[in-house]
Structures are given as structure tokens and as C-alpha cells.
Design a protein around this motif. Structure first.
Motif, mmCIF file in Angstrom:
data_model
loop_
_atom_site.group_PDB
_atom_site.id
_atom_site.type_symbol
_atom_site.label_atom_id
_atom_site.label_comp_id
_atom_site.label_asym_id
_atom_site.label_seq_id
_atom_site.Cartn_x
_atom_site.Cartn_y
_atom_site.Cartn_z
ATOM 1 N N ALA A 42 3.228 -0.347 -1.776
ATOM 2 C CA ALA A 42 2.246 0.187 -2.712
ATOM 3 C C ALA A 42 2.177 -0.671 -3.962
ATOM 4 O O ALA A 42 3.150 -1.341 -4.335
ATOM 5 N N GLN A 43 1.037 -0.632 -4.600
ATOM 6 C CA GLN A 43 0.868 -1.314 -5.873
ATOM 7 C C GLN A 43 0.580 -0.262 -6.934
ATOM 8 O O GLN A 43 -0.301 0.583 -6.746
ATOM 9 N N GLY A 44 1.303 -0.339 -8.022
ATOM 10 C CA GLY A 44 1.130 0.629 -9.079
ATOM 11 C C GLY A 44 2.457 1.283 -9.399
ATOM 12 O O GLY A 44 3.511 0.882 -8.914
ATOM 13 N N ALA A 45 2.400 2.307 -10.214
ATOM 14 C CA ALA A 45 3.618 3.010 -10.610
ATOM 15 C C ALA A 45 4.291 3.606 -9.379
ATOM 16 O O ALA A 45 3.665 4.316 -8.599
ATOM 17 N N ILE A 46 5.549 3.299 -9.204
ATOM 18 C CA ILE A 46 6.281 3.774 -8.026
ATOM 19 C C ILE A 46 7.063 5.041 -8.340
ATOM 20 O O ILE A 46 7.135 5.966 -7.523
ATOM 21 N N TRP A 47 7.639 5.117 -9.508
ATOM 22 C CA TRP A 47 8.523 6.233 -9.846
ATOM 23 C C TRP A 47 7.792 7.384 -10.540
ATOM 24 O O TRP A 47 8.351 8.473 -10.633
ATOM 25 N N THR A 48 6.609 7.113 -11.051
ATOM 26 C CA THR A 48 5.839 8.171 -11.711
ATOM 27 C C THR A 48 4.429 8.173 -11.155
ATOM 28 O O THR A 48 3.782 7.140 -11.063
ATOM 29 N N GLY A 49 3.941 9.298 -10.771
ATOM 30 C CA GLY A 49 2.582 9.403 -10.271
ATOM 31 C C GLY A 49 2.430 8.840 -8.872
ATOM 32 O O GLY A 49 3.408 8.584 -8.163
ATOM 33 N N THR A 50 1.205 8.619 -8.481
ATOM 34 C CA THR A 50 0.882 8.098 -7.157
ATOM 35 C C THR A 50 0.170 6.761 -7.299
ATOM 36 O O THR A 50 -0.876 6.692 -7.939
ATOM 37 N N PRO A 51 0.703 5.710 -6.716
ATOM 38 C CA PRO A 51 0.048 4.407 -6.826
ATOM 39 C C PRO A 51 -1.353 4.439 -6.218
ATOM 40 O O PRO A 51 -1.572 5.158 -5.233
ATOM 41 N N PRO A 52 -2.279 3.666 -6.756
ATOM 42 C CA PRO A 52 -3.649 3.695 -6.235
ATOM 43 C C PRO A 52 -3.841 2.962 -4.913
ATOM 44 O O PRO A 52 -4.790 3.251 -4.184
ATOM 45 N N TYR A 53 -2.955 2.014 -4.616
ATOM 46 C CA TYR A 53 -3.127 1.223 -3.399
ATOM 47 C C TYR A 53 -1.898 1.315 -2.505
ATOM 48 O O TYR A 53 -0.759 1.179 -2.976
ATOM 49 N N TRP A 54 -2.173 1.515 -1.209
ATOM 50 C CA TRP A 54 -1.120 1.697 -0.216
ATOM 51 C C TRP A 54 -1.422 0.869 1.029
ATOM 52 O O TRP A 54 -2.583 0.642 1.365
ATOM 53 N N GLY A 55 -0.352 0.497 1.712
ATOM 54 C CA GLY A 55 -0.524 -0.098 3.023
ATOM 55 C C GLY A 55 -0.518 0.990 4.086
ATOM 56 O O GLY A 55 -0.378 2.174 3.780
ATOM 57 N N GLN A 56 -0.636 0.582 5.319
ATOM 58 C CA GLN A 56 -0.687 1.538 6.423
ATOM 59 C C GLN A 56 0.706 1.939 6.901
ATOM 60 O O GLN A 56 0.848 2.898 7.666
ATOM 61 N N GLY A 57 1.711 1.232 6.462
ATOM 62 C CA GLY A 57 3.083 1.576 6.808
ATOM 63 C C GLY A 57 3.616 0.790 7.991
ATOM 64 O O GLY A 57 2.860 0.313 8.840
#
Length: 117
Positions: free
Chosen positions: A95-110
Motif C-alpha cells: 500500500a501507499q500512504g499512511a500505514i499505521w493510521t487510517g486507510t491508505p488510498p492505494y493498494w495492490g491485489q495481494g
């Protein structure tokens, strides 16, 4: 828009190692925080590690076994998993974005990691 594609998952025996990769494309900035989450069946998603301008941080229980790194020239994020345990099994997401607080805006498929005893 940032696209993230994970790779490197698979099956390994307990005690083994694995390296996950996450290729980023689009509006990528090396100053952005990036990181990894994981989710096991029936469990909540949890942050694993993050890396940014101030360094890297880890879930306390994973310190010393997992190592996050990034190659900005390749726009690729990595997660080295060592001394794997069966409880490390699950889907790992970049993911890109805040990892420990909130929800990052961009995610991979896993990418799936399965650790057998």
C-alpha cells in the motif's frame, strides 16, 4: 493514481524465508510512505511494516524477522520475511500512504504467503 502489483508469495516451510516485491507505477513519489499489510482468514487486516523519509517501522511482534526496503530507481518495494512461522500465513498487501493510521488510498491485489509446519 498509483498502481501496485505484488509478487513473490508462495509456500514455504516454517523457519524458511521469502521476499515479497511490490512494483509501483503511475504517480509515484519516492518521498511517499509505503508499506505492507497482511490478513489471515478470519482475522483483521494488520499493518506489517512501513518505510518513508524518516526510516522504517514495524509491527512490534515482527521486529527482527521482517525487513522492509525500497529501490526508488525501480519504483519497487520489498518485504523480506525470515524465520517464518505458520501464523505468518495470509494475504500480504502492498500500500501507499499512511500505514499505521487510517486507510491508505492505494493498494495492490495481494500475494498469498503460506507457511507450513
Amino acid at each position: 493514481q498509483v498502481d501496485l502489483v505484488e509478487s513473490g508469495g508462495g509456500s514455504v516451510q516454517a523457519g524458511g524465508s521469502m521476499r515479497l516485491s511490490c512494483a509501483a507505477s503511475g504517480n509515484v513519489d519516492s518521498r511517499d510512505i509505503m508499506g505492507w499489510f497482511r490478513q489471515a482468514p478470519g482475522k483483521k487486516r494488520e499493518g506489517v511494516a512501513a518505510i518513508g523519509r524518516d526510516g522504517d517501522t514495524y509491527r512490534e511482534s515482527l521486529k527482527g524477522r521482517f525487513l522492509i526496503s525500497r529501490d526508488n530507481a525501480k519504483n519497487t518495494l520489498y518485504l523480506q520475511l525470515n524465520s517464518l512461522k505458520t501464523e505468518d500465513s495470509g494475504m500480504y498487501y502492498c500500500a501507499q500512504g499512511a500505514i499505521w493510521t487510517g486507510t491508505p488510498p492505494y493498494w495492490g491485489q495481494g500475494t498469498q504467503v503460506t507457511v507450513s509446519s
